[in-house]
Motif scaffolding. Structure first.
Motif, PDB file in Angstrom:
ATOM      1  N   GLU A  96      31.347  -3.079 -34.876  1.00  8.60           N
ATOM      2  CA  GLU A  96      30.983  -3.143 -33.461  1.00  8.60           C
ATOM      3  C   GLU A  96      31.470  -4.459 -32.881  1.00  8.60           C
ATOM      4  OE1 GLU A  96      26.816  -2.616 -32.979  1.00  8.60           O
ATOM      5  OE2 GLU A  96      26.850  -0.502 -33.560  1.00  8.60           O
ATOM      6  N   ILE A 139      30.969  -6.664 -29.375  1.00  8.04           N
ATOM      7  CA  ILE A 139      30.050  -6.723 -28.236  1.00  8.04           C
ATOM      8  C   ILE A 139      30.433  -7.895 -27.329  1.00  8.04           C
ATOM      9  CG2 ILE A 139      27.613  -6.851 -27.567  1.00  8.04           C
ATOM     10  CD1 ILE A 139      27.029  -6.103 -30.588  1.00  8.04           C
ATOM     11  N   VAL A 175      29.652  -2.558 -25.572  1.00  4.40           N
ATOM     12  CA  VAL A 175      29.877  -2.333 -27.006  1.00  4.40           C
ATOM     13  C   VAL A 175      31.000  -1.330 -27.244  1.00  4.40           C
ATOM     14  CG1 VAL A 175      28.803  -1.614 -29.181  1.00  4.40           C
ATOM     15  CG2 VAL A 175      27.415  -2.729 -27.425  1.00  4.40           C
TER      16      VAL A 175
END
Length: 425
Positions: free
Chosen positions: A26, A28, A34
């Motif tokens: 991920e 962010i 995200v």
């Protein structure tokens, strides 16, 4: 802008479709946008692929990816913090530099490609545009021909068939949605024919959802039955046949010979066999018909046969090997697998070089696929014209479902590659 500035990069261990570990990443931004990407893994791998880092030891029979996860969290994440998520090439080049090896074996290609893809997805989300449009801009509009692996062999299935994939291509459809419908109808019909001829166990499926008929050894029988299913449905001339031979796995480096249907044969005899197949069946594509170092043989086969000759293990999505193939006129198409090379930028460079030199690009999954649908977006993003992603398992149909969504979103702008799958522009 804070919207595009990377705040955090984190990785975790998840499972692929085989129940084996893989890495998910991920990325962010400072405003909480995200992007998440997971990395597929191949069972049939060539020697020139970028290095997939596994843990070893007893856990998951050595296939854990906690080392790769740690490398993302401890090496890549601090280095990327504060960078602009839309600077894809800059980020990819930094990761390559941090690794410092030719095959990405220090950090692990699976770690690097997970970050690379997650960066692209975060950027698309930050810009509020679909991933395929982020990759290809306003000119991303071609829907690919699905290359459907209806009967499996080789390393993908517990059968006696040597060739890995016996495929059908619905090139005569008018749209992607029609193509996938026709392809699945042929799949159902083939199942009925196989059960009548080979019994109920022929309906067992392999890694990618294709049938695995027991006792079948000759690829010609697989092609015959696929043709029969096509003809029974009235789709004659609307389908082409194709094969992924995965010939590297049939090759003995000590003897310099291939083993096909239990018999050792020379390269010349194998080429003769392909000539017979192409003359007898409506085959329009052969993937890896010879072993991964035989550029000379690929050149001869490309010159001899008027069909698409795809290099998978031959090229390994590696720009240096593709350049060599282009110079030698070995093959005329490439199988594009992002995790073979390690970053999205490098894969896009390979695809561009292929197209500029008249080579087809077939975007491909791996046998250890995940439910992530970036593969479908990438295919449309580069206007590849053809996608190979199995048949019926949910990680395969997830790609087709995403393509159906993209087709709907594009509306009248969407163009189905069809018979022009090799050069769809």
């Amino acid at each position: 802008m804070e919207r595009f500035k990377i705040r955090e990069v984190k990785a975790r261990e998840v499972l692929d479709c085989r129940g084996e570990p893989t890495i998910e990443v991920e990325v962010i931004t400072e405003t909480g946008i995200v992007g998440r990407a997971s990395v597929p893994s191949g069972r049939s791998r060539g020697m020139h692929e970028a290095f997939e880092l596994r843990d070893g030891g007893k856990r998951y029979h050595g296939k854990g990816v906690l080392k790769a996860v740690r490398n993302v969290n401890e090496i890549l994440a601090p280095a990327l913090k504060g960078m602009d998520v839309t600077k894809q090439r800059e980020i990819d080049e930094l990761m390559i530099e941090l690794d410092g090896t030719e095959d990405k074996s220090k950090i692990g290609a699976n770690a690097i490609v997970g970050v690379s893809l997650a960066v692209a997805k975060t950027a698309a989300n930050a810009l509020e545009i679909p991933l395929y449009r982020y990759i290809g801009g306003v000119n991303a509009y071609i829907l690919p021909v699905p290359v459907l692996n209806l009967i499996e062999g080789g390393k993908l299935a517990a059968t006696d068939l040597d060739f890995q994939e016996h495929q059908v291509m619905p090139i005569g459809a008018k749209s992607f949605s029609e193509a996938i419908r026709m392809g699945l109808e042929v799949y159902y019909e083939l199942g009925r024919i196989l059960m009548e001829k080979h019994g109920k166990y022929s309906l067992n499926v392999g890694v990618e959802g294709g049938y695995t008929p027991p006792g079948m050894k000759d690829p010609r029988e697989a092609l015959e039955l696929e043709l029969k299913a096509i003809e029974e449905l009235g789709y004659t001339n609307k389908f082409a046949l194709s094969l992924d031979c995965a010939a590297t796995h049939l090759y003995n480096r000590n003897t310099g010979k291939y083993t096909l249907m239990g018999k050792e044969i020379t390269r010349e005899e194998l080429i003769d066999f392909y000539e017979d197949l192409v003359s007898a069946y409506p085959i329009q594509s052969l993937e890896d018909p010879l072993e991964e170092e035989d550029f000379e043989g690929f050149r001869e086969l490309t010159k001899t046969l008027n069909v698409q000759i795809i290099g998978d293990d031959l090229f390994a999505t590696n720009i240096k090997r593709l350049r060599k193939g282009i110079e030698m006129k070995a093959a005329n198409a490439i199988l594009l697998k992002v995790n073979q090379v390690g970053t999205l930028s490098e894969a896009l460079d390979v695809a561009e070089l292929a197209f500029r030199n008249g080579y087809g690009v077939q975007v491909s999954e791996r046998s250890g696929q995940t439910e992530d649908t970036w593969l479908a977006d990438l295919t449309v993003g580069i206007n590849a014209g053809q996608i190979k992603t199995g048949v019926t398992r949910s990680e395969r149909t997830a790609q087709y479902n995403q393509l159906l969504r993209i087709e709907e979103e594009l509306g009248k702008r969407a163009k189905y590659a069809g018979k022009n799958f090799k050069q769809p522009f």
